[in-house]
Design an enzyme around this catalytic site. Structure first.
Site, PDB file in Angstrom:
ATOM      1  N   ASP A  36       2.089  -7.374  11.309  1.00 40.15           N
ATOM      2  CA  ASP A  36       3.110  -7.229  12.345  1.00 40.15           C
ATOM      3  C   ASP A  36       2.803  -8.111  13.549  1.00 40.15           C
ATOM      4  O   ASP A  36       3.699  -8.725  14.146  1.00 40.15           O
ATOM      5  CB  ASP A  36       3.216  -5.770  12.797  1.00 40.15           C
ATOM      6  CG  ASP A  36       3.966  -4.910  11.790  1.00 40.15           C
ATOM      7  OD1 ASP A  36       4.661  -5.464  10.920  1.00 40.15           O
ATOM      8  OD2 ASP A  36       3.852  -3.669  11.870  1.00 40.15           O
ATOM      9  N   ARG A  74       0.827  -1.192   0.000  1.00 44.47           N
ATOM     10  CA  ARG A  74       0.000   0.000   0.000  1.00 44.47           C
ATOM     11  C   ARG A  74       0.862   1.242   0.000  1.00 44.47           C
ATOM     12  O   ARG A  74       1.751   1.399   0.835  1.00 44.47           O
ATOM     13  CB  ARG A  74      -0.930  -0.001   1.224  1.00 44.47           C
ATOM     14  CG  ARG A  74      -1.963   1.106   1.194  1.00 44.47           C
ATOM     15  CD  ARG A  74      -3.023   0.898   2.251  1.00 44.47           C
ATOM     16  NE  ARG A  74      -2.516   1.140   3.604  1.00 44.47           N
ATOM     17  CZ  ARG A  74      -3.302   1.259   4.678  1.00 44.47           C
ATOM     18  NH1 ARG A  74      -4.604   1.136   4.546  1.00 44.47           N
ATOM     19  NH2 ARG A  74      -2.782   1.474   5.864  1.00 44.47           N
ATOM     20  N   THR A 110      -0.991   7.616  -0.885  1.00 49.87           N
ATOM     21  CA  THR A 110      -2.330   7.502  -1.488  1.00 49.87           C
ATOM     22  C   THR A 110      -3.152   6.375  -0.885  1.00 49.87           C
ATOM     23  O   THR A 110      -4.373   6.327  -1.067  1.00 49.87           O
ATOM     24  CB  THR A 110      -2.210   7.240  -2.994  1.00 49.87           C
ATOM     25  OG1 THR A 110      -1.610   5.951  -3.208  1.00 49.87           O
ATOM     26  CG2 THR A 110      -1.358   8.303  -3.668  1.00 49.87           C
ATOM     27  N   ASP A 159      -1.739  -3.447  13.342  1.00 45.28           N
ATOM     28  CA  ASP A 159      -1.287  -4.016  12.071  1.00 45.28           C
ATOM     29  C   ASP A 159      -1.295  -5.541  12.191  1.00 45.28           C
ATOM     30  O   ASP A 159      -0.481  -6.123  12.921  1.00 45.28           O
ATOM     31  CB  ASP A 159       0.118  -3.510  11.737  1.00 45.28           C
ATOM     32  CG  ASP A 159       0.571  -3.933  10.348  1.00 45.28           C
ATOM     33  OD1 ASP A 159       0.694  -5.153  10.112  1.00 45.28           O
ATOM     34  OD2 ASP A 159       0.793  -3.045   9.508  1.00 45.28           O
TER      35      ASP A 159
END
Length: 211
Positions: free
Chosen positions: A205, A106, A110, A202
């Site tokens: 992670d 990603r 943006t 996340d």
């Protein structure tokens, strides 16, 4: 409340385990195990419409016709890397399934996805395909992944996420109204950094113990 092609799996066991996932004190090993368990519980629901055919089986007593899953083997396609955490849960239900991979990253500015890897089982067009990603946030990666699968000939596609943001759920369901979408919980919203709130941080992670 949700689009017709969206199923929220509100089973008490799924909800309980998602709450444990959210907890900041849940360590890597437990987080990984919970992700697998939730994927298996969700898979039980998501795969309830797999086609069956009667085959001849010999029991210790006699020969009979009995139902087994029909057609080509299932394909599980995780979106790298967090989607890998859900694969073993689904394989526990369907050990003969083939596994593909889609790699997306990603853009930090943006928040749009970019492909860096795509490898799918062949022939993909004859298989039921389950795409996995624990978090459906903006929906960009999910839409791109389904786009790639369709470009390679995939037709029967299911998408599984543990937690979804309303924004991502709407984007995916509109972009691909012909697929089935399964999620364990729909959270409140995305924050300014496109993270799901309250979310669980996340997922990649926490599954792999990285930061």
């Amino acid at each position: 409340m949700y689009p017709e092609n969206v199923t929220v799996i509100n089973h008490p066991l799924v909800q309980h385990k998602i709450s444990m996932l959210r907890d900041i004190h849940t360590g890597t090993n437990e987080f990984r195990r919970l992700t697998e368990e939730i994927a298996m519980l969700m898979g039980y629901e998501a795969l309830r419409d797999l086609p069956l055919e009667d085959v001849e089986i010999t029991t210790p007593l006699e020969t009979c016709m009995t139902p087994m899953i029909a057609g080509k083997k299932l394909a599980v396609v995780p979106i790298l890397r967090a989607g890998l955490g859900m694969v073993s849960g689904i394989l526990a239900l369907t050990p003969s399934a083939k596994v593909g991979h889609i790699g997306l990253f990603r853009d930090p500015e943006t928040h749009e996805p970019h492909e860096y890897y795509c490898k799918l089982p062949d022939p993909i067009d004859l298989r039921t395909i389950v795409v996995t990603d624990p978090m459906l946030a903006t929906g960009g990666s999910a839409v791109a992944a389904v786009d790639f699968i369709k470009q390679h000939g995939g037709k029967t596609i299911k998408f599984m996420s543990i937690i979804a943001a309303p924004e991502g759920l709407e984007r995916l369901s509109k972009a691909h109204s012909d697929i089935q979408i399964y999620c364990g919980h729909v959270d409140r919203q995305l924050n300014e950094n496109a993270y799901i709130c309250p979310g669980l941080g996340d997922a990649g992670d926490r599954i792999f113990g990285t930061k």
